[in-house]
Design a protein around this motif. Structure first.
Motif, PDB file in Angstrom:
ATOM      1  N   LEU A 170       0.710  -1.290   0.048  1.00  0.00           N
ATOM      2  CA  LEU A 170      -0.033   0.054  -0.112  1.00  0.00           C
ATOM      3  C   LEU A 170       0.854   1.441   0.040  1.00  0.00           C
ATOM      4  N   GLN A 171       0.738   2.273  -0.958  1.00  0.00           N
ATOM      5  CA  GLN A 171       1.451   3.453  -0.880  1.00  0.00           C
ATOM      6  C   GLN A 171       0.843   4.333   0.336  1.00  0.00           C
ATOM      7  N   SER A 172       1.721   5.250   0.515  1.00  0.00           N
ATOM      8  CA  SER A 172       1.314   5.963   1.918  1.00  0.00           C
ATOM      9  C   SER A 172       0.008   6.694   1.828  1.00  0.00           C
ATOM     10  N   ALA A 173      -0.261   7.175   0.769  1.00  0.00           N
ATOM     11  CA  ALA A 173      -1.703   7.947   0.465  1.00  0.00           C
ATOM     12  C   ALA A 173      -2.712   6.697   0.404  1.00  0.00           C
ATOM     13  N   SER A 174      -2.759   5.640   0.488  1.00  0.00           N
ATOM     14  CA  SER A 174      -3.736   4.627   0.150  1.00  0.00           C
ATOM     15  C   SER A 174      -4.804   4.620   1.191  1.00  0.00           C
ATOM     16  N   PRO A 175      -6.303   4.745   0.770  1.00  0.00           N
ATOM     17  CA  PRO A 175      -7.281   4.999   1.592  1.00  0.00           C
ATOM     18  C   PRO A 175      -7.369   3.658   2.322  1.00  0.00           C
ATOM     19  N   ALA A 176      -6.739   2.455   2.009  1.00  0.00           N
ATOM     20  CA  ALA A 176      -6.996   1.254   2.648  1.00  0.00           C
ATOM     21  C   ALA A 176      -6.129   1.120   3.885  1.00  0.00           C
ATOM     22  N   ARG A 177      -5.176   1.990   4.072  1.00  0.00           N
ATOM     23  CA  ARG A 177      -4.422   2.081   5.215  1.00  0.00           C
ATOM     24  C   ARG A 177      -5.339   2.496   6.624  1.00  0.00           C
ATOM     25  N   ASP A 178      -4.921   1.466   7.489  1.00  0.00           N
ATOM     26  CA  ASP A 178      -5.518   1.677   8.988  1.00  0.00           C
ATOM     27  C   ASP A 178      -6.990   1.678   8.694  1.00  0.00           C
ATOM     28  N   ASN A 179      -7.688   0.866   7.711  1.00  0.00           N
ATOM     29  CA  ASN A 179      -9.161   0.993   7.567  1.00  0.00           C
ATOM     30  C   ASN A 179      -9.461  -0.305   7.680  1.00  0.00           C
ATOM     31  N   GLY A 180      -9.078  -1.023   8.229  1.00  0.00           N
ATOM     32  CA  GLY A 180      -9.311  -2.794   8.425  1.00  0.00           C
ATOM     33  C   GLY A 180     -10.088  -2.976   9.708  1.00  0.00           C
ATOM     34  N   GLY A 181     -10.853  -4.003   9.961  1.00  0.00           N
ATOM     35  CA  GLY A 181     -11.514  -4.116  11.038  1.00  0.00           C
ATOM     36  C   GLY A 181     -11.489  -5.670  11.582  1.00  0.00           C
ATOM     37  N   SER A 182     -11.056  -5.823  12.753  1.00  0.00           N
ATOM     38  CA  SER A 182     -10.887  -7.179  13.444  1.00  0.00           C
ATOM     39  C   SER A 182      -9.708  -7.670  12.494  1.00  0.00           C
ATOM     40  N   CYS A 183      -8.675  -7.320  12.482  1.00  0.00           N
ATOM     41  CA  CYS A 183      -7.709  -7.886  11.226  1.00  0.00           C
ATOM     42  C   CYS A 183      -6.931  -9.030  11.934  1.00  0.00           C
ATOM     43  N   LEU A 184      -6.256  -9.938  11.109  1.00  0.00           N
ATOM     44  CA  LEU A 184      -5.316 -10.881  11.613  1.00  0.00           C
ATOM     45  C   LEU A 184      -4.229 -10.187  12.379  1.00  0.00           C
ATOM     46  N   ALA A 185      -3.625 -10.926  13.007  1.00  0.00           N
ATOM     47  CA  ALA A 185      -2.405 -10.424  13.757  1.00  0.00           C
ATOM     48  C   ALA A 185      -1.154 -10.047  12.909  1.00  0.00           C
ATOM     49  N   THR A 186      -1.107 -10.919  11.954  1.00  0.00           N
ATOM     50  CA  THR A 186       0.092 -10.530  10.748  1.00  0.00           C
ATOM     51  C   THR A 186      -0.559 -10.617   9.430  1.00  0.00           C
ATOM     52  N   ASP A 187       0.450  -9.921   8.726  1.00  0.00           N
ATOM     53  CA  ASP A 187      -0.026  -9.727   7.165  1.00  0.00           C
ATOM     54  C   ASP A 187       0.304 -11.014   6.255  1.00  0.00           C
ATOM     55  N   GLN A 188       0.493 -10.745   5.026  1.00  0.00           N
ATOM     56  CA  GLN A 188       0.777 -11.996   4.147  1.00  0.00           C
ATOM     57  C   GLN A 188       2.243 -12.249   4.326  1.00  0.00           C
ATOM     58  N   ARG A 189       3.011 -11.329   4.501  1.00  0.00           N
ATOM     59  CA  ARG A 189       4.583 -11.553   4.854  1.00  0.00           C
ATOM     60  C   ARG A 189       4.849 -12.239   6.145  1.00  0.00           C
ATOM     61  N   GLY A 190       3.946 -12.006   7.048  1.00  0.00           N
ATOM     62  CA  GLY A 190       4.279 -12.870   8.178  1.00  0.00           C
ATOM     63  C   GLY A 190       4.728 -11.580   9.108  1.00  0.00           C
ATOM     64  N   PHE A 191       4.415 -10.300   8.777  1.00  0.00           N
ATOM     65  CA  PHE A 191       4.693  -9.264   9.518  1.00  0.00           C
ATOM     66  C   PHE A 191       3.622  -8.729  10.543  1.00  0.00           C
ATOM     67  N   PRO A 192       4.004  -8.185  11.596  1.00  0.00           N
ATOM     68  CA  PRO A 192       2.679  -7.952  12.590  1.00  0.00           C
ATOM     69  C   PRO A 192       2.014  -6.627  11.883  1.00  0.00           C
ATOM     70  N   ARG A 193       0.672  -6.650  11.980  1.00  0.00           N
ATOM     71  CA  ARG A 193       0.013  -5.641  11.386  1.00  0.00           C
ATOM     72  C   ARG A 193      -0.056  -4.385  12.541  1.00  0.00           C
ATOM     73  N   PRO A 194       0.221  -3.208  12.174  1.00  0.00           N
ATOM     74  CA  PRO A 194       0.229  -2.017  12.969  1.00  0.00           C
ATOM     75  C   PRO A 194      -1.296  -2.140  13.798  1.00  0.00           C
ATOM     76  N   ARG A 195      -1.021  -1.708  15.049  1.00  0.00           N
ATOM     77  CA  ARG A 195      -2.298  -1.753  15.867  1.00  0.00           C
ATOM     78  C   ARG A 195      -2.458  -0.263  16.306  1.00  0.00           C
ATOM     79  N   PRO A 196      -3.842   0.203  16.327  1.00  0.00           N
ATOM     80  CA  PRO A 196      -4.196   1.690  16.727  1.00  0.00           C
ATOM     81  C   PRO A 196      -3.672   1.739  18.173  1.00  0.00           C
ATOM     82  N   ILE A 197      -3.396   3.024  18.589  1.00  0.00           N
ATOM     83  CA  ILE A 197      -2.691   3.807  19.787  1.00  0.00           C
ATOM     84  C   ILE A 197      -3.801   3.998  20.677  1.00  0.00           C
ATOM     85  N   ASP A 198      -4.060   3.429  21.678  1.00  0.00           N
ATOM     86  CA  ASP A 198      -5.287   3.414  22.560  1.00  0.00           C
ATOM     87  C   ASP A 198      -4.913   4.865  23.296  1.00  0.00           C
TER      88      ASP A 198
END
Length: 198
Positions: A170-198
């Motif tokens: 995803l490019q930096s300006a992608s509207p898909a960034r930070d717009n998931g819901g109840s995402c899996l803990a890791t992405d396709q690469r096996g990297f942790p997905r970013p989590r919102p700051i509480d």
């Protein structure tokens, strides 16, 4: 790429650069994945990209070059892009017209991007949103919470972005960034997905 006639669980995979062709009106179905009318497919953290359905004279114009579904397909955190002519087709059972054993044909999308396919992103009448999807050309019928219809996801080309498979970053300006819901803990690469700051 994959013909599923039973039950398939696929995670962390990329289906790319496959071509399907044939000689009659039913030719050219499912270049990346063909999910048959008795089949159940669960696809997570995966990419379907640059697959081609070669159409014969008199054949239907849209054939699910990326994914052709006549069964039940559940897509979670999947990217479907760059397929020719279309990305996802989910339709009623085909040649035989038999009812599928797994229930009515349905493609269920969650946290999934279907965009940037050559002719159209989605076709068929059995596509259901479970939320937080992006559809580039507004053909998938997305109306659930968090859905983003008719927007460019701003994807980079298919490339090695870490991990064992090729992905579209995803490019930096992608509207898909930070717009998931109840995402899996890791992405396709096996990297942790970013989590919102509480």
């Amino acid at each position: 790429g994959l013909f599923n006639d039973g039950s398939a669980l696929v995670n962390g995979s990329t289906f790319n650069d496959n071509t399907v062709s044939g000689f009659d009106v039913f030719a050219g179905l499912g270049g990346g994945i063909f999910n048959n009318y008795e089949a159940s497919l669960t696809l997570t953290n995966s990419t379907i990209s640059r697959n081609v359905a070669v159409l014969s004279a008199g054949s239907y114009p849209l054939r699910g070059a990326g994914l052709y579904n006549e069964g039940v397909a559940e897509l979670s955190s999947v990217t479907v892009t760059g397929n020719n002519p279309d990305g996802l087709s989910s339709v009623l059972p085909g040649i035989d017209g038999d009812a599928p054993l797994v229930g009515p044909p349905t493609a269920i999308l969650k946290n999934t991007i279907v965009a940037g396919n050559i002719a159209t992103d989605c076709s068929g009448i059995t596509i259901v949103s479970a939320g937080y999807n992006l559809d580039g050309d507004n053909t998938c019928g997305l109306t659930s919470s968090g859905d983003i219809p008719g927007m460019d996801p701003r994807l980079d080309p298919l490339a090695s972005n870490g991990g064992p498979t090729l992905t579209h970053a995803l490019q930096s300006a992608s509207p898909a960034r930070d717009n998931g819901g109840s995402c899996l803990a890791t992405d396709q690469r096996g990297f942790p997905r970013p989590r919102p700051i509480d």
